[in-house]
Design a protein around this motif. Structure first.
Motif, PDB file in Angstrom:
ATOM      1  N   HIS A   1       0.769  -1.229  -0.018  1.00 15.69           N
ATOM      2  CA  HIS A   1       0.021   0.095   0.089  1.00 15.69           C
ATOM      3  C   HIS A   1       0.836   1.241   0.093  1.00 15.69           C
ATOM      4  O   HIS A   1       0.678   2.383  -0.623  1.00 15.69           O
ATOM      5  CB  HIS A   1      -0.890   0.024   0.994  1.00 15.69           C
ATOM      6  CG  HIS A   1      -2.184  -0.986   1.025  1.00 15.69           C
ATOM      7  ND1 HIS A   1      -3.247  -0.768   0.184  1.00 15.69           N
ATOM      8  CD2 HIS A   1      -2.185  -2.096   1.455  1.00 15.69           C
ATOM      9  CE1 HIS A   1      -4.198  -1.682   0.408  1.00 15.69           C
ATOM     10  NE2 HIS A   1      -3.523  -2.630   1.080  1.00 15.69           N
ATOM     11  N   ILE A   2       2.032   1.030   0.614  1.00 17.49           N
ATOM     12  CA  ILE A   2       2.971   2.295   0.793  1.00 17.49           C
ATOM     13  C   ILE A   2       3.545   2.539  -0.670  1.00 17.49           C
ATOM     14  O   ILE A   2       3.579   3.614  -1.371  1.00 17.49           O
ATOM     15  CB  ILE A   2       4.024   2.028   1.776  1.00 17.49           C
ATOM     16  CG1 ILE A   2       3.568   2.289   3.200  1.00 17.49           C
ATOM     17  CG2 ILE A   2       4.990   3.416   1.541  1.00 17.49           C
ATOM     18  CD1 ILE A   2       4.600   1.877   4.148  1.00 17.49           C
ATOM     19  N   LEU A   3       3.944   1.469  -1.247  1.00 16.59           N
ATOM     20  CA  LEU A   3       4.404   1.601  -2.853  1.00 16.59           C
ATOM     21  C   LEU A   3       3.345   2.185  -3.720  1.00 16.59           C
ATOM     22  O   LEU A   3       3.568   2.823  -4.658  1.00 16.59           O
ATOM     23  CB  LEU A   3       4.894   0.245  -3.035  1.00 16.59           C
ATOM     24  CG  LEU A   3       6.277  -0.560  -2.402  1.00 16.59           C
ATOM     25  CD1 LEU A   3       6.547  -1.889  -2.705  1.00 16.59           C
ATOM     26  CD2 LEU A   3       7.478   0.450  -2.654  1.00 16.59           C
TER      27      LEU A   3
ATOM     28  N   GLN B   1       1.397   6.565  -6.933  1.00 14.20           N
ATOM     29  CA  GLN B   1       0.394   7.327  -7.568  1.00 14.20           C
ATOM     30  C   GLN B   1       0.719   8.640  -7.270  1.00 14.20           C
ATOM     31  O   GLN B   1       0.532   9.729  -8.097  1.00 14.20           O
ATOM     32  CB  GLN B   1      -1.143   6.875  -7.128  1.00 14.20           C
ATOM     33  CG  GLN B   1      -1.510   5.649  -7.325  1.00 14.20           C
ATOM     34  CD  GLN B   1      -2.689   5.205  -6.288  1.00 14.20           C
ATOM     35  OE1 GLN B   1      -2.764   5.624  -5.174  1.00 14.20           O
ATOM     36  NE2 GLN B   1      -3.265   4.290  -6.826  1.00 14.20           N
ATOM     37  N   LEU B   2       1.247   9.150  -6.007  1.00 12.43           N
ATOM     38  CA  LEU B   2       1.651  10.568  -5.689  1.00 12.43           C
ATOM     39  C   LEU B   2       2.713  11.145  -6.106  1.00 12.43           C
ATOM     40  O   LEU B   2       3.162  12.263  -6.091  1.00 12.43           O
ATOM     41  CB  LEU B   2       1.231  10.346  -4.211  1.00 12.43           C
ATOM     42  CG  LEU B   2       0.052  10.202  -3.506  1.00 12.43           C
ATOM     43  CD1 LEU B   2       0.028  10.143  -1.985  1.00 12.43           C
ATOM     44  CD2 LEU B   2      -1.072  11.126  -3.946  1.00 12.43           C
TER      45      LEU B   2
ATOM     46  N   ILE C   1       9.895  12.468  -0.999  1.00  9.07           N
ATOM     47  CA  ILE C   1      10.605  11.398  -0.033  1.00  9.07           C
ATOM     48  C   ILE C   1       9.283  10.776   0.539  1.00  9.07           C
ATOM     49  O   ILE C   1       8.351  11.301   0.664  1.00  9.07           O
ATOM     50  CB  ILE C   1      11.238  12.613   1.006  1.00  9.07           C
ATOM     51  CG1 ILE C   1      12.445  12.991   0.369  1.00  9.07           C
ATOM     52  CG2 ILE C   1      11.874  11.536   1.976  1.00  9.07           C
ATOM     53  CD1 ILE C   1      13.168  13.959   1.396  1.00  9.07           C
ATOM     54  N   VAL C   2       9.577   9.454   0.780  1.00 17.47           N
ATOM     55  CA  VAL C   2       8.500   8.955   1.801  1.00 17.47           C
ATOM     56  C   VAL C   2       9.231   8.614   3.142  1.00 17.47           C
ATOM     57  O   VAL C   2      10.384   8.182   3.041  1.00 17.47           O
ATOM     58  CB  VAL C   2       8.635   7.310   1.093  1.00 17.47           C
ATOM     59  CG1 VAL C   2       7.436   6.665   2.034  1.00 17.47           C
ATOM     60  CG2 VAL C   2       7.871   7.355  -0.419  1.00 17.47           C
TER      61      VAL C   2
ATOM     62  N   GLN D   1      11.115  -4.509   2.542  1.00 14.04           N
ATOM     63  CA  GLN D   1      10.642  -4.778   1.296  1.00 14.04           C
ATOM     64  C   GLN D   1      10.703  -3.045   0.716  1.00 14.04           C
ATOM     65  O   GLN D   1      10.889  -3.031  -0.584  1.00 14.04           O
ATOM     66  CB  GLN D   1       9.303  -5.118   1.522  1.00 14.04           C
ATOM     67  CG  GLN D   1       8.920  -6.527   1.974  1.00 14.04           C
ATOM     68  CD  GLN D   1       9.513  -7.452   0.988  1.00 14.04           C
ATOM     69  OE1 GLN D   1       9.624  -7.101  -0.331  1.00 14.04           O
ATOM     70  NE2 GLN D   1      10.102  -8.598   1.651  1.00 14.04           N
ATOM     71  N   LEU D   2      10.491  -2.032   1.387  1.00 12.97           N
ATOM     72  CA  LEU D   2      10.438  -0.583   0.936  1.00 12.97           C
ATOM     73  C   LEU D   2      11.862  -0.469   0.503  1.00 12.97           C
ATOM     74  O   LEU D   2      12.279   0.329  -0.467  1.00 12.97           O
ATOM     75  CB  LEU D   2      10.123   0.114   2.093  1.00 12.97           C
ATOM     76  CG  LEU D   2       8.503   0.216   2.475  1.00 12.97           C
ATOM     77  CD1 LEU D   2       8.396   1.265   3.584  1.00 12.97           C
ATOM     78  CD2 LEU D   2       7.773   0.395   1.310  1.00 12.97           C
ATOM     79  N   ILE D   3      12.930  -0.769   1.449  1.00  4.90           N
ATOM     80  CA  ILE D   3      14.213  -0.396   0.757  1.00  4.90           C
ATOM     81  C   ILE D   3      14.655  -1.163  -0.795  1.00  4.90           C
ATOM     82  O   ILE D   3      14.933  -0.690  -1.500  1.00  4.90           O
ATOM     83  CB  ILE D   3      15.065  -1.347   1.609  1.00  4.90           C
ATOM     84  CG1 ILE D   3      15.386  -0.542   3.142  1.00  4.90           C
ATOM     85  CG2 ILE D   3      16.733  -1.317   1.277  1.00  4.90           C
ATOM     86  CD1 ILE D   3      16.133  -1.040   4.075  1.00  4.90           C
ATOM     87  N   ARG D   4      13.931  -2.384  -0.953  1.00  6.67           N
ATOM     88  CA  ARG D   4      14.377  -2.754  -2.015  1.00  6.67           C
ATOM     89  C   ARG D   4      13.301  -2.423  -3.360  1.00  6.67           C
ATOM     90  O   ARG D   4      13.628  -2.649  -4.584  1.00  6.67           O
ATOM     91  CB  ARG D   4      14.013  -4.534  -2.035  1.00  6.67           C
ATOM     92  CG  ARG D   4      14.785  -5.291  -1.206  1.00  6.67           C
ATOM     93  CD  ARG D   4      14.230  -6.651  -1.002  1.00  6.67           C
ATOM     94  NE  ARG D   4      15.225  -7.123   0.305  1.00  6.67           N
ATOM     95  CZ  ARG D   4      15.104  -8.301   0.972  1.00  6.67           C
ATOM     96  NH1 ARG D   4      14.105  -8.811   0.857  1.00  6.67           N
ATOM     97  NH2 ARG D   4      15.748  -8.814   1.863  1.00  6.67           N
TER      98      ARG D   4
END
Length: 311
Positions: free
Chosen positions: A100-102, A107-108, A112-113, A134-137
Motif C-alpha cells: 500500500h505504501i508502494l 500514484q503520488l 521522499i517517503v 521490502q521498501l528498501i528493495r
C-alpha cells in the motif's frame, strides 16, 4: 534534493509519538512550500472474514475503522494546516503495508517517503517479511526511515562505494553525495563522506607470497581504496565535507563512526537484486538498519524501477 511533497506513513498502533511526522515537520521548516500527505494503513484480521459476521457487518466495521483513522489523521494535520502547510490525509485498509505504501508512492510521486522504523527480530530477517526491508528493495522514491524524528539534523553521513564492490553504479555515488550536500546546505549540517574497505584477513590469504608480505598486501589495498575515494571526491562538489576512510565491514565500522560523530542521518545507496541473492548476502542498507541509532535515507539510481511491478 527537491522537497515539494512528502509522503508520511503514520503508525496506526499509537496515538502518541509519530517520529516520522516529527521529522517531516522539521524538514518543512526549511521548505515551507512543501505539502504533506499523511498515509495510514491498517489491517485487523478479525475484520477480514469468518463465520461470526456477515459480509455487510464486516464492511460496516471496516468503514467505521477507517472513519476513526481518518479523524485521527485530521487531528494530526490540524496544527500543520494552522501553520499554512498543505496537508492531505489518506486512510486505507490492507494486509500488506509495504504494497500500500508502494502503491501510494507510485500514484503520488512524492519526493521522499518517510516512515518510522523499529528494531527487527531475527525471524523477520530470515523470512524477509519486514516492511522496511521490502521498501528498501522496491520503493522508487527516496526512503527516509526515521528513528529519532525529534532530533534536529546537525551531522549527515553518506556511505559511498567508489570501487563498486556492492555492484552500485558510479552514478549512484555521485547522486548520494549531491543529495547529502543539498540536505546539509538546507539544514546547516556538517557533511561526512564515508568509505569502508576490508582486506582479506591474514588467516584467509591462500597465496604464499602474500602471506610472507601481508602488510605490503594490506598497504596496497588501502592505497587502492584511498585513490578511488579521492578520485570520486574529485569528481563531485563535496565542498567542506569531512572524509572518512574506514577499515572493516560496513555494518561494524559505520555504526562506530555514527556514534563517535553523533551523525543524525546516514545516506545509503541501494540497488535491485533478486530475492535469493538478497537472502544470501543482503544489502548494506539492510545490514545497517538495526545497527545504527540514527535515521537512514535510502537512495536509488535514477533509472531504478520497482522490480515487483508488472512489466
Amino acid at each position: 534534493m527537491n522537497i515539494n511533497h512528502l509522503l508520511v506513513v503514520i503508525d496506526p498502533t499509537t496515538e502518541e509519538q509519530q517520529p516520522c511526522l516529527a521529522r517531516a515537520e522539521n524538514l518543512v521548516q526549511s521548505h515551507p512550500e512543501a505539502r504533506l500527505t499523511l498515509l495510514l494503513c491498517d489491517y485487523v484480521a478479525a475484520l477480514d472474514g469468518g463465520t461470526l459476521f456477515e459480509s455487510n457487518s464486516l464492511e460496516k466495521a471496516r468503514a467505521s475503522l477507517l472513519h476513526n483513522h481518518t479523524a485521527f489523521l485530521e487531528r494530526l494535520a490540524a496544527p500543520l494546516r494552522a501553520k499554512g502547510l498543505q496537508v492531505d490525509v489518506q486512510a486505507v485498509w490492507g494486509k500488506r503495508l509495504d504494497r500500500h505504501i508502494l502503491q501510494a508512492a507510485q500514484q503520488l510521486k512524492p519526493d521522499i517517503v518517510l516512515k518510522t522504523t523499529h528494531h527487527h527480530n531475527a525471524l523477520k530477517r530470515l523470512f524477509l517479511t519486514n516492511t522496511d526491508w521490502q521498501l528498501i528493495r522496491h520503493c522508487e522514491a527516496p526512503l527516509w526511515l526515521v528513528k529519532r524524528g525529534e532530533q534536529p539534523i546537525t551531522q549527515i553521513g553518506a556511505a559511498v562505494d567508489p570501487l563498486h564492490i556492492d555492484d552500485k553504479p558510479a552514478s549512484l555515488d555521485l547522486k548520494l553525495i549531491n543529495e547529502a550536500r543539498a540536505l546539509a546546505d538546507s539544514t546547516a549540517a556538517t557533511l561526512h563522506l564515508v568509505h569502508c574497505y576490508n582486506p582479506l584477513p591474514r588467516t584467509m590469504v591462500v597465496d604464499a607470497t602474500l602471506v610472507v608480505d601481508y602488510q605490503g598486501y594490506a598497504d596496497d589495498v588501502k592505497k587502492q581504496h584511498t585513490d578511488a575515494f579521492s578520485d570520486l571526491l574529485g569528481r563531485t562538489k563535496a565542498g567542506q565535507a569531512q572524509q572518512h576512510l574506514l577499515e572493516g565491514y560496513p555494518e561494524e565500522a559505520i555504526p562506530q563512526l555514527v556514534e563517535k560523530l553523533g551523525i543524525n542521518l546516514l545516506l545509503l545507496g541501494a540497488v535491485s537484486r533478486s530475492r535469493l541473492e538478497s537472502a544470501l548476502i543482503g544489502h548494506t542498507a539492510e545490514r545497517l538498519l538495526d545497527e545504527v541509532p540514527c535515521d537512514l535515507l535510502i537512495i536509488k539510481p535514477d533509472d531504478f524501477r520497482d522490480p515487483s511491478k508488472p512489466a
